[in-house]
Design an enzyme around this catalytic site. Structure first.
Site, PDB file in Angstrom:
ATOM      1  N   ARG A  22       0.832  -1.219   0.000  1.00  0.00           N
ATOM      2  CA  ARG A  22       0.000   0.000   0.000  1.00  0.00           C
ATOM      3  C   ARG A  22       0.864   1.266   0.000  1.00  0.00           C
ATOM      4  NH1 ARG A  22      -2.957  -3.664  -0.870  1.00  0.00           N
ATOM      5  NH2 ARG A  22      -5.077  -3.965  -0.101  1.00  0.00           N
ATOM      6  N   SER A  33     -10.918  -0.806   2.722  1.00  0.00           N
ATOM      7  CA  SER A  33     -10.259  -0.935   4.035  1.00  0.00           C
ATOM      8  C   SER A  33      -9.867   0.453   4.517  1.00  0.00           C
ATOM      9  CB  SER A  33      -8.983  -1.773   3.922  1.00  0.00           C
ATOM     10  OG  SER A  33      -9.269  -3.060   3.450  1.00  0.00           O
ATOM     11  N   GLU A  42      -5.620   4.133   5.687  1.00  0.00           N
ATOM     12  CA  GLU A  42      -5.167   3.862   4.315  1.00  0.00           C
ATOM     13  C   GLU A  42      -5.551   4.979   3.348  1.00  0.00           C
ATOM     14  OE1 GLU A  42      -5.768  -0.145   2.104  1.00  0.00           O
ATOM     15  OE2 GLU A  42      -6.911   1.345   0.997  1.00  0.00           O
TER      16      GLU A  42
HETATM   17  P1  FAD Z   1      -8.388   8.686  -5.735  1.00  0.00           P
HETATM   18  O1  FAD Z   1      -9.029   8.433  -4.415  1.00  0.00           O
HETATM   19  O2  FAD Z   1      -9.059   9.645  -6.637  1.00  0.00           O
HETATM   20  O3  FAD Z   1      -6.874   9.119  -5.495  1.00  0.00           O
HETATM   21  C1  FAD Z   1      -6.058   8.389  -4.607  1.00  0.00           C
HETATM   22  C2  FAD Z   1      -4.699   9.078  -4.465  1.00  0.00           C
HETATM   23  O4  FAD Z   1      -4.009   9.039  -5.713  1.00  0.00           O
HETATM   24  C3  FAD Z   1      -4.807  10.557  -4.112  1.00  0.00           C
HETATM   25  O5  FAD Z   1      -3.739  10.856  -3.260  1.00  0.00           O
HETATM   26  C4  FAD Z   1      -4.654  11.266  -5.452  1.00  0.00           C
HETATM   27  O6  FAD Z   1      -4.123  12.568  -5.301  1.00  0.00           O
HETATM   28  C5  FAD Z   1      -3.678  10.352  -6.167  1.00  0.00           C
HETATM   29  N1  FAD Z   1      -3.845  10.331  -7.617  1.00  0.00           N
HETATM   30  C6  FAD Z   1      -4.959   9.990  -8.306  1.00  0.00           C
HETATM   31  N2  FAD Z   1      -4.711  10.015  -9.626  1.00  0.00           N
HETATM   32  C7  FAD Z   1      -3.414  10.379  -9.781  1.00  0.00           C
HETATM   33  C8  FAD Z   1      -2.578  10.604 -10.912  1.00  0.00           C
HETATM   34  N3  FAD Z   1      -3.002  10.419 -12.160  1.00  0.00           N
HETATM   35  N4  FAD Z   1      -1.282  10.991 -10.690  1.00  0.00           N
HETATM   36  C9  FAD Z   1      -0.805  11.145  -9.431  1.00  0.00           C
HETATM   37  N5  FAD Z   1      -1.565  10.957  -8.326  1.00  0.00           N
HETATM   38  C10 FAD Z   1      -2.855  10.588  -8.503  1.00  0.00           C
HETATM   39  N6  FAD Z   1      -7.460  -0.738  -2.746  1.00  0.00           N
HETATM   40  C11 FAD Z   1      -6.645  -1.823  -2.840  1.00  0.00           C
HETATM   41  O7  FAD Z   1      -5.434  -1.680  -2.940  1.00  0.00           O
HETATM   42  N7  FAD Z   1      -7.161  -3.079  -2.826  1.00  0.00           N
HETATM   43  C12 FAD Z   1      -8.484  -3.323  -2.710  1.00  0.00           C
HETATM   44  O8  FAD Z   1      -8.902  -4.470  -2.694  1.00  0.00           O
HETATM   45  C13 FAD Z   1      -9.364  -2.201  -2.615  1.00  0.00           C
HETATM   46  N8  FAD Z   1     -10.688  -2.383  -2.484  1.00  0.00           N
HETATM   47  C14 FAD Z   1     -11.513  -1.306  -2.369  1.00  0.00           C
HETATM   48  C15 FAD Z   1     -12.884  -1.532  -2.229  1.00  0.00           C
HETATM   49  C16 FAD Z   1     -13.760  -0.461  -2.123  1.00  0.00           C
HETATM   50  C17 FAD Z   1     -15.242  -0.726  -1.972  1.00  0.00           C
HETATM   51  C18 FAD Z   1     -13.261   0.865  -2.150  1.00  0.00           C
HETATM   52  C19 FAD Z   1     -14.208   2.016  -2.046  1.00  0.00           C
HETATM   53  C20 FAD Z   1     -11.895   1.097  -2.267  1.00  0.00           C
HETATM   54  C21 FAD Z   1     -11.006   0.017  -2.380  1.00  0.00           C
HETATM   55  N9  FAD Z   1      -9.619   0.192  -2.507  1.00  0.00           N
HETATM   56  C22 FAD Z   1      -8.797  -0.901  -2.631  1.00  0.00           C
HETATM   57  C23 FAD Z   1      -9.029   1.542  -2.503  1.00  0.00           C
HETATM   58  C24 FAD Z   1      -9.079   2.253  -3.895  1.00  0.00           C
HETATM   59  O9  FAD Z   1     -10.006   1.630  -4.733  1.00  0.00           O
HETATM   60  C25 FAD Z   1      -7.730   2.283  -4.588  1.00  0.00           C
HETATM   61  O10 FAD Z   1      -6.767   2.922  -3.784  1.00  0.00           O
HETATM   62  C26 FAD Z   1      -7.772   2.989  -5.946  1.00  0.00           C
HETATM   63  O11 FAD Z   1      -6.564   2.825  -6.638  1.00  0.00           O
HETATM   64  C27 FAD Z   1      -8.080   4.468  -5.824  1.00  0.00           C
HETATM   65  O12 FAD Z   1      -8.355   4.968  -7.115  1.00  0.00           O
HETATM   66  P2  FAD Z   1      -9.085   6.374  -7.325  1.00  0.00           P
HETATM   67  O13 FAD Z   1      -9.026   6.735  -8.761  1.00  0.00           O
HETATM   68  O14 FAD Z   1     -10.447   6.328  -6.743  1.00  0.00           O
HETATM   69  O15 FAD Z   1      -8.135   7.299  -6.470  1.00  0.00           O
HETATM   70  N1  EPU Z   2     -11.275 -10.410   9.955  1.00  0.00           N
HETATM   71  C1  EPU Z   2     -11.930 -10.535  11.166  1.00  0.00           C
HETATM   72  N2  EPU Z   2     -12.932  -9.653  11.435  1.00  0.00           N
HETATM   73  C2  EPU Z   2     -13.308  -8.687  10.558  1.00  0.00           C
HETATM   74  C3  EPU Z   2     -12.628  -8.559   9.342  1.00  0.00           C
HETATM   75  C4  EPU Z   2     -11.597  -9.455   9.062  1.00  0.00           C
HETATM   76  O1  EPU Z   2     -11.622 -11.391  11.972  1.00  0.00           O
HETATM   77  O2  EPU Z   2     -14.239  -7.951  10.883  1.00  0.00           O
HETATM   78  C5  EPU Z   2     -10.222 -11.382   9.627  1.00  0.00           C
HETATM   79  C6  EPU Z   2     -10.757 -12.374   8.576  1.00  0.00           C
HETATM   80  O3  EPU Z   2     -11.417 -13.427   9.180  1.00  0.00           O
HETATM   81  C7  EPU Z   2      -9.514 -12.790   7.866  1.00  0.00           C
HETATM   82  C8  EPU Z   2      -8.600 -11.587   8.004  1.00  0.00           C
HETATM   83  O4  EPU Z   2      -9.144 -10.746   9.007  1.00  0.00           O
HETATM   84  O5  EPU Z   2      -8.929 -13.872   8.521  1.00  0.00           O
HETATM   85  C9  EPU Z   2      -8.422 -10.844   6.704  1.00  0.00           C
HETATM   86  O6  EPU Z   2      -9.689 -10.371   6.251  1.00  0.00           O
HETATM   87  P1  EPU Z   2     -10.003 -10.160   4.692  1.00  0.00           P
HETATM   88  O7  EPU Z   2      -9.670 -11.391   3.909  1.00  0.00           O
HETATM   89  O8  EPU Z   2     -11.392  -9.630   4.594  1.00  0.00           O
HETATM   90  O9  EPU Z   2      -8.941  -9.093   4.227  1.00  0.00           O
HETATM   91  P2  EPU Z   2      -8.496  -7.698   4.851  1.00  0.00           P
HETATM   92  O10 EPU Z   2      -7.172  -7.864   5.500  1.00  0.00           O
HETATM   93  O11 EPU Z   2      -9.591  -7.132   5.687  1.00  0.00           O
HETATM   94  C10 EPU Z   2      -7.183  -6.980   2.716  1.00  0.00           C
HETATM   95  C11 EPU Z   2      -6.992  -5.709   1.965  1.00  0.00           C
HETATM   96  C12 EPU Z   2      -8.158  -5.506   1.006  1.00  0.00           C
HETATM   97  C13 EPU Z   2      -8.152  -6.656   0.005  1.00  0.00           C
HETATM   98  C14 EPU Z   2      -8.310  -7.963   0.769  1.00  0.00           C
HETATM   99  C15 EPU Z   2      -8.143  -9.162  -0.142  1.00  0.00           C
HETATM  100  C16 EPU Z   2      -5.701  -4.158   3.306  1.00  0.00           C
HETATM  101  C17 EPU Z   2      -5.719  -2.962   4.196  1.00  0.00           C
HETATM  102  N3  EPU Z   2      -6.889  -4.596   2.889  1.00  0.00           N
HETATM  103  O12 EPU Z   2      -8.357  -6.830   3.519  1.00  0.00           O
HETATM  104  O13 EPU Z   2      -7.938  -4.282   0.304  1.00  0.00           O
HETATM  105  O14 EPU Z   2      -9.205  -6.520  -0.924  1.00  0.00           O
HETATM  106  O15 EPU Z   2      -7.289  -8.076   1.788  1.00  0.00           O
HETATM  107  O16 EPU Z   2      -6.811  -9.252  -0.547  1.00  0.00           O
HETATM  108  O17 EPU Z   2      -4.627  -4.676   3.002  1.00  0.00           O
HETATM  109  C18 EPU Z   2      -8.360  -1.936   0.437  1.00  0.00           C
HETATM  110  O18 EPU Z   2      -7.132  -1.781   0.485  1.00  0.00           O
HETATM  111  O19 EPU Z   2      -9.165  -0.973   0.447  1.00  0.00           O
HETATM  112  C19 EPU Z   2      -8.907  -3.297   0.394  1.00  0.00           C
HETATM  113  C20 EPU Z   2     -10.219  -3.558   0.398  1.00  0.00           C
END
Ligand code: FAD
Ligand code: EPU
Length: 341
Positions: free
Chosen positions: A167, A239, A335
């Site tokens: 991240r 997250s 995050e």
């Molecule tokens: P924004 O929120 O618009 O920007 C994020 C940052 O990037 C800001 O600091 C912005 O200034 C900068 N930025 C944006 N565009 C540029 C550019 N072109 N050049 C330089 N800087 C820039 N993240 C994960 O890693 N894994 C996940 O599984 C995951 N699951 C998600 C699930 C949900 C439901 C949600 C809401 C979010 C999740 N995220 C996850 C977080 C998010 O989706 C990612 O971080 C994504 O890459 C953000 O993209 P954005 O365009 O919305 O960024």
């Molecule tokens: N868990 C609990 N209680 C909860 C939530 C989770 O006990 O309320 C335990 C689960 O049982 C599991 C562990 O925590 O054993 C991990 O949970 P999960 O698989 O849901 O993944 P996470 O660690 O919560 C991370 C990333 C996600 C990504 C998933 C899958 C981060 C901060 N988050 O979530 O990324 O999609 O793994 O790889 O690393 C994001 O960054 O926004 C994001 C959604």
């Protein structure tokens, strides 16, 4: 709308997935080279600014944002060719991430399917090195193209120069504010190697029959849809805290005290803890504070229950951090990018 036709008094609520009420001075789009040059000039005048993609990792916690928002809208996707080992692709920053993954899978190029359904645009994907289900962006990227606002020129960061980590990347540190990411180059392996090690992913793909990028894409999409709240229904940023990485000695002490603590090996002999588990153990799953709360099905996700305010969210962040710190001696780091200007 080009960079020159700007909107004033902009409503930011629909521009970030957490959906808190906020307004900014101005919104300008970056759609082409002229817009990038205009951005560079305005920045040199010292005006406050903020780069925005689709707002899924940005939370506007102040009701007034005293800055111009520059929304990245550079579009395009190109297949650059195959060298026998990798398919090479270039995707411009304003393209939607999930649609890009869909496109690669439909073309038969495996490699990005574990990252399906992550919201946001391609340009933001290197910023925090998005990751899910055992794959991180850094595993599939060969270069990041940027526009250097200081010298008003395009340049390229190779993989090492991006300093990708969990991240994290240089774009959150030394390169922040100076570079606009304009496009990302991907190298997808011709010999597809599925990544199946996370949770029940392997079992669920087996239930679908053939092991293909498309079936893996379907399984990841299904798991995410079951587990994560849809921001269109319940505002959230995914997250809300990073999973904390601690020294092995600290992890061992925690395991002795809490034998069920969820933990995974991390780089350099360190240990990653599941922040969701830590938060749940503090009794905070489903906790509500005014218009915001801890998601009732996944404690690592904070949600806007509808009328959430930035001040309430800041209070909730502090409360969660304080509880986890008091019980486990671990500090949770948010995050998303919290905007308090
Ligand atoms: P924004 O929120 O618009 O920007 C994020 C940052 O990037 C800001 O600091 C912005 O200034 C900068 N930025 C944006 N565009 C540029 C550019 N072109 N050049 C330089 N800087 C820039 N993240 C994960 O890693 N894994 C996940 O599984 C995951 N699951 C998600 C699930 C949900 C439901 C949600 C809401 C979010 C999740 N995220 C996850 C977080 C998010 O989706 C990612 O971080 C994504 O890459 C953000 O993209 P954005 O365009 O919305 O960024
Ligand atoms: N868990 C609990 N209680 C909860 C939530 C989770 O006990 O309320 C335990 C689960 O049982 C599991 C562990 O925590 O054993 C991990 O949970 P999960 O698989 O849901 O993944 P996470 O660690 O919560 C991370 C990333 C996600 C990504 C998933 C899958 C981060 C901060 N988050 O979530 O990324 O999609 O793994 O790889 O690393 C994001 O960054 O926004 C994001 C959604």
């Amino acid at each position: 709308m080009s960079a020159l036709t700007a909107t004033h008094s902009v409503d930011l609520q629909p521009l970030h997935t957490f959906g808190l009420p906020a307004r900014a001075r101005e919104l300008r789009l970056l759609t082409n080279q002229d817009d990038l040059m205009a951005f560079a000039r305005v920045r040199q005048e010292g005006q406050p600014f903020l780069l925005l993609g689709e707002g899924s990792n940005t939370v506007f916690t102040s009701p007034q944002v005293d800055a111009t928002i520059w929304k990245v809208a550079l579009k395009g996707r190109r297949y650059l060719g195959c060298d026998g080992v990798h398919h090479h692709l270039r995707v411009w920053a304003g393209e939607n991430w999930h649609h890009t993954v869909e496109w690669t899978v439909a073309m038969g190029w495996g490699g990005l399917e574990n990252l399906a359904l992550i919201p946001g645009c391609v340009g933001a994907s290197p910023v925090q090195n998005i990751g899910a289900y055992g794959v991180e962006l850094k595993d599939r990227v060969s270069a990041v193209h940027v526009f250097d606002l200081d010298v008003q020129k395009e340049c390229i960061f190779n993989l090492d120069e991006c300093e990708f980590a969990y991240r994290d990347s240089i774009f959150k540190h030394a390169a922040q504010g100076r570079y606009v990411i304009t496009a990302v180059d991907f190298a997808l392996p011709v010999q597809w190697q599925p990544v199946l090690g996370y949770g029940d992913v392997a079992q669920r793909v087996a239930e679908l029959g053939k092991l293909t990028p498309l079936n893996l894409f379907k399984v990841i999409s299904a798991i995410r849809t079951e587990k994560l709240p849809d921001p269109a229904v319940l505002g959230n940023s995914g997250s809300f805290f990073k999973n904390p990485i601690v020294f092995e000695s600290k992890a061992q002490a925690l395991v002795e005290q809490f034998p069920n603590i969820v933990n995974y090996p991390a780089d350099h002999g360190q240990v990653k803890l599941a922040a969701g588990w830590l938060i749940e153990q503090c009794g905070l799953k489903g906790y509500v504070l005014g218009g915001v709360g801890v998601y009732s099905k996944q404690s690592l996700i904070l949600v806007n229950l509808g009328k959430g305010q930035g001040a309430e969210l800041r209070q909730l962040i502090e409360h969660v951090q304080a509880q986890v710190q008091a019980r486990f001696g671990v500090l949770l780091e948010p995050e998303p990018n919290l905007i308090e200007m």
